[in-house]
Every structure is written in C-alpha cells, then in structure tokens.
Design a protein around this motif. Structure first.
Motif, short mmCIF file in Angstrom:
data_model
loop_
_atom_site.label_atom_id
_atom_site.label_comp_id
_atom_site.label_asym_id
_atom_site.label_seq_id
_atom_site.Cartn_x
_atom_site.Cartn_y
_atom_site.Cartn_z
N TYR A 35 33.36 -25.14 -35.80
CA TYR A 35 32.72 -26.44 -35.93
C TYR A 35 32.17 -26.55 -37.34
N ASP A 36 32.10 -27.77 -37.85
CA ASP A 36 31.48 -27.96 -39.16
C ASP A 36 29.96 -27.94 -39.01
N ASP A 37 29.25 -28.11 -40.10
CA ASP A 37 27.78 -28.06 -40.05
C ASP A 37 27.15 -29.45 -40.03
N HIS A 38 27.91 -30.44 -39.51
CA HIS A 38 27.40 -31.81 -39.39
C HIS A 38 27.64 -32.36 -37.98
N PRO A 39 26.99 -31.74 -36.96
CA PRO A 39 27.21 -32.24 -35.61
C PRO A 39 26.73 -33.68 -35.48
N ARG A 40 27.49 -34.49 -34.78
CA ARG A 40 27.15 -35.92 -34.64
C ARG A 40 26.20 -36.19 -33.50
N SER A 46 21.27 -30.35 -29.03
CA SER A 46 22.65 -30.55 -29.47
C SER A 46 22.87 -29.98 -30.87
N ARG A 47 21.95 -30.25 -31.76
CA ARG A 47 22.10 -29.72 -33.13
C ARG A 47 22.05 -28.20 -33.11
N TYR A 48 21.09 -27.64 -32.35
CA TYR A 48 20.97 -26.18 -32.27
C TYR A 48 22.27 -25.57 -31.77
N ARG A 49 22.76 -26.06 -30.64
CA ARG A 49 23.93 -25.44 -30.01
C ARG A 49 25.16 -25.54 -30.90
N ASN A 50 25.40 -26.70 -31.49
CA ASN A 50 26.57 -26.88 -32.34
C ASN A 50 26.45 -26.08 -33.64
N LEU A 51 25.26 -26.03 -34.21
CA LEU A 51 25.07 -25.24 -35.44
C LEU A 51 25.10 -23.74 -35.15
N LEU A 52 24.67 -23.32 -33.97
CA LEU A 52 24.77 -21.91 -33.60
C LEU A 52 26.24 -21.48 -33.58
N THR A 120 34.56 -31.41 -36.16
CA THR A 120 33.22 -31.86 -35.79
C THR A 120 33.12 -31.91 -34.27
N HIS A 121 32.12 -31.24 -33.74
CA HIS A 121 31.92 -31.22 -32.29
C HIS A 121 31.07 -32.42 -31.90
N LEU A 122 31.56 -33.21 -30.94
CA LEU A 122 30.88 -34.42 -30.51
C LEU A 122 30.02 -34.21 -29.27
N LYS A 123 30.02 -32.99 -28.73
CA LYS A 123 29.32 -32.74 -27.46
C LYS A 123 27.82 -32.96 -27.59
N ARG A 124 27.29 -33.66 -26.61
CA ARG A 124 25.84 -33.87 -26.52
C ARG A 124 25.29 -32.88 -25.51
N TRP A 125 24.43 -31.99 -25.97
CA TRP A 125 23.84 -30.97 -25.11
C TRP A 125 22.43 -31.36 -24.72
N THR A 126 22.04 -30.97 -23.52
CA THR A 126 20.63 -31.00 -23.12
C THR A 126 20.25 -29.56 -22.82
#
Length: 181
Positions: A35-40, A46-52, A120-126
């Motif tokens: 994944y890139d470092d700009h999660p949408r 969501s930012r934490y999980r995608n950046l991890l 870019t990962h578009l997933k929205r995490w809770t």
C-alpha cells in the motif's frame, strides 16, 4: 496471474514494474507490492491500519517468505503446480495468500517483495472491524502457525529438566528484586 484486491487502486506504472521484474528474472516465481502512504479512508483506525501495512512491507526483506494477493502476481505454472488458493480451507478471504506463499516457498520457488509496486488501499477500518478480522481471519487464529509450519520449538516439560529449575528461580527472583526496589 495478476492479483489486485477490489479495494486497491493500482498506482500508475505498478503493473509495468511487475512485468519487468518477471522479464528480467526468469527464476522469480511471485512478486508483491505494498500500500502507498496516502490511505484515502478517513479516521485514526483506518490510517493506522493502512499505514501499518505500508510500514511492514517497506521494512520487510526483498526475498520474501510469503505472498500477499492485495497487489501481486504469480507465474501461472507455479500457481497451478502448488494447487492455487485453497478454497476448501479458506472459503472466505483470510490468509489464503499467506498460505499460498508458504506452499510456494516449500516447493523451492522465489517470492520478492517490491515496495515500489504500490496501490492505494480504500478500506475503511473501525476498531471493531480490525479486531474481528485479526481474531477470526488472520494472525491470531490458533491454526495459523500450524498451517504455515514456519518453525517449531520443542521444549520438554520442566519436570524432565530438573537442572533448569535453580537457574530459572534465580533469574525470576533477581528480576522481582529489581522491580521491588
């Protein structure tokens, strides 16, 4: 075979990088990116999980021991030879790509992690969805370690290693004395 998760937007040039890697290295069996470092997706979780995920793939070894199907490719003949994804053991998305990578490695195939192949990962995490996925579908499953068979540690019970008792007691007493002072 090229694999891209439905919630990943492939960066320009990523597919070309994959094709060039396979053309330049005929011994390469599989390649995956990051994944890139700009999660949408908005929100802290969501930012934490995608950046991890981004961090893990940017600090990982290039010669990988597993595979990630979020953005990657496997040579068709190797994919077929190891039986592809195991739909019986993994009827829902979980760790089927990791397990595929483990089978590829056991069969002697090379897998490369190339963090310059990005999407870019578009997933929205809770917080709830992150915990549910981790507990029910990923790393915390009891059977994950058995399936990957990464390594084994065989340690006889302490009753069979009586000579280890005194050093262990001394170690724990020393540690508890330091914590009490």
């Amino acid at each position: 075979f090229l694999f891209v998760d439905a919630d990943v937007v492939v960066a320009p040039g990523a597919v070309g990088r994959i094709a060039r890697a396979f053309a330049d290295d005929p011994g390469l069996t599989a390649l995956f990116g990051s994944y890139d470092d700009h999660p949408r997706a908005p929100g802290l979780v969501s930012r934490y999980r995608n950046l991890l995920h981004h961090f893990v793939h940017h600090t990982g070894r290039a010669e990988a021991s597993t595979f990630w199907a979020g953005l990657g490719a496997v040579r068709r003949e190797a994919f077929v030879a190891v039986g592809g994804f195991d739909a019986v053991r993994f009827p829902r998305p979980s760790i089927e790509d990791i397990e595929l990578g483990a089978r590829l490695r056991r069969a002697g195939h090379r897998i490369r992690l190339d963090p310059s192949v990005q999407g870019t990962h578009l997933k929205r995490w809770t917080l709830g969805s992150m915990i549910q996925v981790d507990v029910t579908r990923r790393a915390y499953r009891r059977d994950l370690f058995h399936r990957l068979d990464a390594f084994r540690i065989e340690l006889p019970p302490l009753r069979e290693r009586r000579g280890d008792i005194k050093p262990l007691v001394a170690h724990f007493l020393a540690g508890s004395r330091g914590a009490m002072s």
